[in-house]
Write a protein that holds these residues in place. Sequence first.
Motif, PDB file in Angstrom:
ATOM      1  N   ALA A  43       0.012  -0.725   6.832  1.00 44.30           N
ATOM      2  CA  ALA A  43       0.841  -1.656   7.604  1.00 44.30           C
ATOM      3  C   ALA A  43       2.152  -1.016   8.035  1.00 44.30           C
ATOM      4  O   ALA A  43       2.615  -1.216   9.159  1.00 44.30           O
ATOM      5  N   ALA A  44       2.781  -0.249   7.133  1.00 46.76           N
ATOM      6  CA  ALA A  44       4.093   0.330   7.423  1.00 46.76           C
ATOM      7  C   ALA A  44       4.016   1.539   8.347  1.00 46.76           C
ATOM      8  O   ALA A  44       4.876   1.734   9.211  1.00 46.76           O
ATOM      9  N   GLU A  45       2.966   2.358   8.178  1.00 51.36           N
ATOM     10  CA  GLU A  45       2.881   3.614   8.925  1.00 51.36           C
ATOM     11  C   GLU A  45       2.039   3.512  10.186  1.00 51.36           C
ATOM     12  O   GLU A  45       2.434   3.982  11.258  1.00 51.36           O
ATOM     13  N   LEU A  69      -1.991  -0.941  11.330  1.00 55.85           N
ATOM     14  CA  LEU A  69      -3.375  -1.417  11.428  1.00 55.85           C
ATOM     15  C   LEU A  69      -3.458  -2.811  10.809  1.00 55.85           C
ATOM     16  O   LEU A  69      -3.664  -2.977   9.609  1.00 55.85           O
ATOM     17  N   THR A  70      -3.313  -3.823  11.640  1.00 55.25           N
ATOM     18  CA  THR A  70      -3.158  -5.201  11.170  1.00 55.25           C
ATOM     19  C   THR A  70      -4.337  -5.691  10.356  1.00 55.25           C
ATOM     20  O   THR A  70      -4.205  -6.050   9.179  1.00 55.25           O
ATOM     21  N   TRP A  71      -5.512  -5.722  10.961  1.00 60.46           N
ATOM     22  CA  TRP A  71      -6.663  -6.334  10.290  1.00 60.46           C
ATOM     23  C   TRP A  71      -7.179  -5.480   9.151  1.00 60.46           C
ATOM     24  O   TRP A  71      -7.677  -6.015   8.148  1.00 60.46           O
ATOM     25  N   VAL A  72      -7.056  -4.164   9.270  1.00 62.95           N
ATOM     26  CA  VAL A  72      -7.439  -3.299   8.156  1.00 62.95           C
ATOM     27  C   VAL A  72      -6.555  -3.585   6.945  1.00 62.95           C
ATOM     28  O   VAL A  72      -7.033  -3.715   5.809  1.00 62.95           O
ATOM     29  N   SER A  73      -5.259  -3.706   7.170  1.00 64.20           N
ATOM     30  CA  SER A  73      -4.329  -3.975   6.072  1.00 64.20           C
ATOM     31  C   SER A  73      -4.612  -5.316   5.411  1.00 64.20           C
ATOM     32  O   SER A  73      -4.644  -5.433   4.174  1.00 64.20           O
ATOM     33  N   LEU A  74      -4.821  -6.347   6.222  1.00 62.19           N
ATOM     34  CA  LEU A  74      -5.092  -7.669   5.656  1.00 62.19           C
ATOM     35  C   LEU A  74      -6.441  -7.703   4.945  1.00 62.19           C
ATOM     36  O   LEU A  74      -6.593  -8.376   3.916  1.00 62.19           O
TER      37      LEU A  74
END
Length: 668
Positions: free
Chosen positions: A521-523, A526-531
């Motif tokens: 998320a920070a770097e 990748l929205t959906w991958v992170s969630l």
Amino acid sequence: MSRAVILPAGGGAVETAGEVTVVDRLISQIREAGCEDVTVLARPGEDLTLKAAQITSPDPDTDLEHVRRIAYSGAGPVFIAHADLVASQTTVAAVLSDSSRRSGVLVGDDDATAPPVAVERGLVTGPGPGPLRLGGLAKVSAAHLGRLKRHWPEKARGDAFEAVLAALHARAVPVGAYRTAGLPHRQVRTADEAESTIAEFTAVDMDRWRMGNAVKHDDDLFATYAVSSWSPALVRLAARLRLSPTAITWVSIALAVAAAAIFAAGPSTVQIYGSASVATGYLAAAALMYFSFVFDCVDGQLARYTQNFSSFGGWLDMMADRAKEFTIYGGLAAGAALDGTSTAAAWGLAIAAMCAQTVRHTADTWYAVLLDTAVVRQARQRESAPPIGRAAHLGQRLGSASDQVMGAHRSALYWAKRTIVAPVGERWLLLAVAAVAFGPRTALAALLVWQLLALAYTGAGRTLRTLAARTAALRRPDRAAHRDDGLLGRLMPRNRNRFSNLPAVATAFAVAVTAAAVWRAAEDGLTWVSLGLCCIAVLTGLASAHSDHDGMFDWLIPAGLRATELGIITCAGIVAGVSWPVLFALLGVVALYFYDLAAGLDKAASPVSSRGAGLGWPARSLIAVAASAAAVATTPVAATVVFGALAAYVAATFIGAIVAGTVRASAA
């Protein structure tokens, strides 16, 4: 309400000055210490005129039965004393004024005729070679009475007092050692012994003794030389003004909040001295931080000096420490954002420091439980089996070396060992000095680096010492409270997945997945991958909710679950673009919610009796993930509102539980 039972002893009928018997004197002392319900057991034929209820008891076995009946006749702890105990009022109050949920027994080295006991890490572990000996006064807390209810000893085998202590040891209940070194106490047989003992502790300069015991002799470097060197003057002033320790705690809180507000306002008037630029506002904030820390030390010193203890006061002191520190982090982050640092970097450092401190403290708390558990269970075959393997032997040698270093009081190695773990005084000193000299961003960054180094240092050593201890610290009836799985944990099927019987592995995997989610998320954004990774972390962390938690490294699970929840909320907030102050506030509320659990273990006192309304860490995490997903499809404002509402809800339920518990304790 507490009850006291005084067991028969021949020396109890001995008269002291003023024609007062030893047992009458003890009754008065117990009542002065706050316990009005006193029952005296007397042998048939004893003609004692006492201002207390009396029960004739023919033998120790009957004594034990009377103690059992009285112990379970009401709420609160029960105190057990020998009728021939001669001690100062301060010594008696040291046991009776302990309002925590701990059990303990008075010990000392003045009575050569009393049974010797072994004491390790401040716990009485059973009969031993001495030099410490039983002091004839014990406390059994209400919580531990519950554990003894089905296991109350049937035979005294000589003495009801020692039979109760043996039953506590048999149930692996930690029994603390109450000591008032320098104030003699003895179980007497003659008038001469009684008068001699009274003369000895009467000759002690009590003001000097109380102050000597009020100031810690094993504190950290900054507290020892920059606070305790002059704080006794403040303690005496507070005592003369009749200020309570809790009032001093509130003064400390107010000073910390003021310091945080100044940091949050950013650098004010700047004066130039040669080539150095000093923000006078930050200097004022640093001074307020120092005095906040001073008063934080003084509240405990005042409590010990005046013997004005309360479970709420001890709990508030611990909770206030973290609340003040997190408030300072927030103030520094706000100031850094005004001082040219990007908002994300400023608040990100504060959040990382807060999360690291929470995980560290949770691990510290449970490591102490591990060591205490190893001590009280050492007689059991599983825990006392010789360590196997080179790592375990290395852990033993490491433990011995650590004890030797700590035994060399105030040596260079002693101070290095105490300082490397970033204790609270040194953390505050670093923040204050670095903020003034280099600005708030550098202060937060330096603190975070130190916290991570301390975490690595303690983690390596404790891993080896865990192998030597060979103890299952989390195998306890309140495991669910410390996991805080909530309703989702109760709904999880039992033994249906590969992680179900590997709680430490499942938790470690959840932490790793959470770290990957935050990094993504920070770097990479990748929205959906992170969630998706956050959801996997929740399921993995829940997988072993119903396992036995009997592994040596399961003491790390509470810290791992705290890291998982805080990481998931952080990841969800970053993905959704939640307002940084709101994200920080939610994480702070959740962190303090769990510090209450640490207070329950460290201080053995917490007004919170139920956490059902708190939803549990999985539900809170999934709410954050759901709000983040919805915000991605709509607007970040939606997630900010949900995060703020969740913070308010957790805070409201927490405060409500505190108020309800405090009222309930006051009515008991």
